[in-house]
Design a protein around this motif. Structure first.
Motif, PDB file in Angstrom:
ATOM      1  N   GLY A 249       0.826  -1.199   0.000  1.00  0.00           N
ATOM      2  CA  GLY A 249       0.000   0.000   0.000  1.00  0.00           C
ATOM      3  C   GLY A 249       0.861   1.250   0.000  1.00  0.00           C
ATOM      4  N   PHE A 250       0.380   2.287  -0.654  1.00  0.00           N
ATOM      5  CA  PHE A 250       1.118   3.548  -0.758  1.00  0.00           C
ATOM      6  C   PHE A 250       0.089   4.683  -0.779  1.00  0.00           C
ATOM      7  CE2 PHE A 250       3.373   7.092  -2.412  1.00  0.00           C
ATOM      8  CZ  PHE A 250       4.741   6.847  -2.354  1.00  0.00           C
ATOM      9  N   THR A 251       0.290   5.711   0.076  1.00  0.00           N
ATOM     10  CA  THR A 251      -0.622   6.852   0.063  1.00  0.00           C
ATOM     11  C   THR A 251       0.145   8.135   0.340  1.00  0.00           C
ATOM     12  OG1 THR A 251      -2.733   7.712   0.909  1.00  0.00           O
ATOM     13  CG2 THR A 251      -1.204   6.805   2.534  1.00  0.00           C
ATOM     14  N   ARG A 252      -0.440   9.238  -0.105  1.00  0.00           N
ATOM     15  CA  ARG A 252       0.135  10.563   0.140  1.00  0.00           C
ATOM     16  C   ARG A 252      -0.916  11.445   0.813  1.00  0.00           C
ATOM     17  NH1 ARG A 252       4.674  11.865  -2.974  1.00  0.00           N
ATOM     18  NH2 ARG A 252       5.192  10.361  -4.613  1.00  0.00           N
ATOM     19  N   TRP A 253      -0.430  12.466   1.520  1.00  0.00           N
ATOM     20  CA  TRP A 253      -1.352  13.462   2.058  1.00  0.00           C
ATOM     21  C   TRP A 253      -0.666  14.818   2.077  1.00  0.00           C
ATOM     22  CZ3 TRP A 253       0.330   9.236   4.998  1.00  0.00           C
ATOM     23  CH2 TRP A 253       1.281   9.510   5.991  1.00  0.00           C
ATOM     24  N   PRO A 254      -1.422  15.909   1.897  1.00  0.00           N
ATOM     25  CA  PRO A 254      -0.853  17.256   1.845  1.00  0.00           C
ATOM     26  C   PRO A 254      -0.700  17.855   3.243  1.00  0.00           C
ATOM     27  CG  PRO A 254      -3.174  17.377   1.384  1.00  0.00           C
ATOM     28  CD  PRO A 254      -2.847  15.900   1.538  1.00  0.00           C
ATOM     29  N   PHE A 255      -0.158  19.069   3.284  1.00  0.00           N
ATOM     30  CA  PHE A 255       0.085  19.765   4.552  1.00  0.00           C
ATOM     31  C   PHE A 255      -1.199  19.930   5.356  1.00  0.00           C
ATOM     32  CE2 PHE A 255       0.223  23.784   6.938  1.00  0.00           C
ATOM     33  CZ  PHE A 255       1.320  23.564   7.749  1.00  0.00           C
ATOM     34  N   SER A 256      -2.306  20.243   4.690  1.00  0.00           N
ATOM     35  CA  SER A 256      -3.565  20.485   5.395  1.00  0.00           C
ATOM     36  C   SER A 256      -4.018  19.266   6.185  1.00  0.00           C
ATOM     37  CB  SER A 256      -4.658  20.901   4.408  1.00  0.00           C
ATOM     38  OG  SER A 256      -4.856  19.891   3.433  1.00  0.00           O
ATOM     39  N   ILE A 257      -3.647  18.086   5.739  1.00  0.00           N
ATOM     40  CA  ILE A 257      -3.976  16.857   6.463  1.00  0.00           C
ATOM     41  C   ILE A 257      -2.901  16.544   7.499  1.00  0.00           C
ATOM     42  CG2 ILE A 257      -4.242  14.356   6.204  1.00  0.00           C
ATOM     43  CD1 ILE A 257      -5.777  14.848   3.663  1.00  0.00           C
ATOM     44  N   SER A 258      -1.646  16.836   7.182  1.00  0.00           N
ATOM     45  CA  SER A 258      -0.551  16.589   8.118  1.00  0.00           C
ATOM     46  C   SER A 258      -0.802  17.239   9.468  1.00  0.00           C
ATOM     47  CB  SER A 258       0.776  17.118   7.558  1.00  0.00           C
ATOM     48  OG  SER A 258       1.168  16.441   6.392  1.00  0.00           O
ATOM     49  N   VAL A 259      -1.321  18.475   9.456  1.00  0.00           N
ATOM     50  CA  VAL A 259      -1.451  19.254  10.689  1.00  0.00           C
ATOM     51  C   VAL A 259      -2.785  19.019  11.400  1.00  0.00           C
ATOM     52  CG1 VAL A 259       0.101  21.045   9.853  1.00  0.00           C
ATOM     53  CG2 VAL A 259      -2.363  21.271   9.436  1.00  0.00           C
ATOM     54  N   SER A 260      -3.643  18.165  10.846  1.00  0.00           N
ATOM     55  CA  SER A 260      -4.949  17.908  11.450  1.00  0.00           C
ATOM     56  C   SER A 260      -5.003  16.486  11.995  1.00  0.00           C
ATOM     57  CB  SER A 260      -6.061  18.114  10.412  1.00  0.00           C
ATOM     58  OG  SER A 260      -7.297  17.666  10.920  1.00  0.00           O
ATOM     59  N   LYS A 261      -5.145  16.377  13.299  1.00  0.00           N
ATOM     60  CA  LYS A 261      -5.244  15.059  13.920  1.00  0.00           C
ATOM     61  C   LYS A 261      -6.436  14.281  13.380  1.00  0.00           C
ATOM     62  CE  LYS A 261      -6.012  12.873  18.425  1.00  0.00           C
ATOM     63  NZ  LYS A 261      -6.230  13.118  19.870  1.00  0.00           N
TER      64      LYS A 261
END
Length: 326
Positions: free
Chosen positions: A292-304
């Motif tokens: 499995g491989f996924t990415r997420w942007p900054f807006s998701i990084s900073v949101s628990k």
């Protein structure tokens, strides 16, 4: 020690009425030139060329503000917290503050006022250094000061950068964990010491960006498995590294930011299109080797909450006791 995107230090262009008077024997009426648009008024008696000011990033503007405030006081006050951080090359996860921070002795005291925050706390001489002729708290002391008061993501971002060593040699470590612990111990007892100690414990030299640091905190706070940072893979004969590898699930997560595609320094001479294509080939090569491989942007990084949703959808279990030190 100051690290800026521009090849020269933007604070070098800071002008003051007092300096012009000494240099030319007359007040050149910088305020009138500011009114006409030639200069930006940083603070009382402190001006900056408007064209250069408009080209500065937010952090660089804050550095100019910090230097202006320190120059105006012409005292032995020590710049601290975010004000020391910007001169030491430490990052801001959510941007710089509006206040300039100073440490003053407990005996001297002194009131804070709009735009100026004074911290009446003790400080060991070993925790003071000089940057561009200004007294500032050392990297280690600055990390501990901020770890005691900032939100977890911001605090870890600062600590991770202090410890970080770039594989390409672009960034050198600014401090060691031993340095952080020593500064922490010298400060005891102090408000926020438990929080600061937890940040130091959690900090890692392997985090490669603010995105990664914020993601690490939220992964731990949500109770997801602890990832391996900068895990290597071989793709088409070359060694590549991923942000997060979850070995029990054999899955990879990447905290993706725009900077790798748009920042000329990060692109290393490549066009954004070439960076995007190279990244696709890299991802395809890693995908062939994991489940499995996924990415997420900054807006998701900073949101628990948002990162929790993303990683649950990705199939990660919440089997680890959630981090509660903060």
């Amino acid at each position: 020690m100051t690290q800026f995107a521009h090849p020269d230090n933007p604070t070098d262009r800071l002008l003051s009425v007092a300096e012009y008077t000494r240099s030319f024997g007359a007040d050149l009426r910088l305020r009138r030139r500011a009114d006409s648009g030639d200069y930006h008024r940083v603070s009382r008696g402190q001006y900056f060329p408007r064209d250069h000011w408009d080209a500065l990033r937010q952090e660089e503007r804050y550095a100019v503000l910090v230097c202006a405030a320190a120059a105006a006081r012409q005292s032995e006050l020590v710049l601290s917290h975010e004000s020391a951080a910007v001169l030491l090359g430490l990052p801001f996860l959510f941007g710089p503050p509006n206040e300039v921070h100073f440490i003053v002795s407990r005996a001297a005291g002194g009131r804070s006022k709009p735009g100026i925050r004074k911290h009446a706390v003790s400080i060991d001489p070993r925790d003071i250094t000089v940057v561009n002729g200004l007294q500032v708290t050392t990297v280690a002391r600055t990390v501990v000061d901020l770890a005691a008061v900032l939100d977890p993501q911001s605090a870890v971002t600062v600590a991770d950068r202090a410890l970080s060593v770039d594989r390409r040699g672009h960034l050198a470590a600014l401090a060691t964990k031993a340095d952080l612990y020593e500064a922490w111990e010298r400060m005891l007892p102090f408000r926020g010491s438990v929080r600061a100690g937890a940040v130091i414990d959690f900090a890692s030299h392997l985090a490669g960006s603010a995105n990664e640091s914020a993601s690490r905190v939220n992964i731990a706070l949500n109770g997801f498995p602890e990832p391996v940072l900068q895990h290597p893979f071989i793709v088409d004969g070359a060694e590549v590294f991923v942000d997060f590898y979850f070995p029990d699930e054999d899955k990879v997560g990447e905290a993706d930011g725009k900077v790798k595609y748009y920042d000329s320094v990060m692109r290393h001479g490549r066009t954004p299109e070439q960076v995007l294509w190279d990244e696709k080939l890299r991802e395809d090569g890693v995908r062939r080797q994991v489940h499995g491989f996924t990415r997420w942007p900054f807006s998701i990084s900073v949101s628990k909450v948002r990162l929790r949703t993303r990683l649950l959808e990705f199939g990660l279990p919440t089997t680890r006791p959630a981090l509660r030190a903060w």
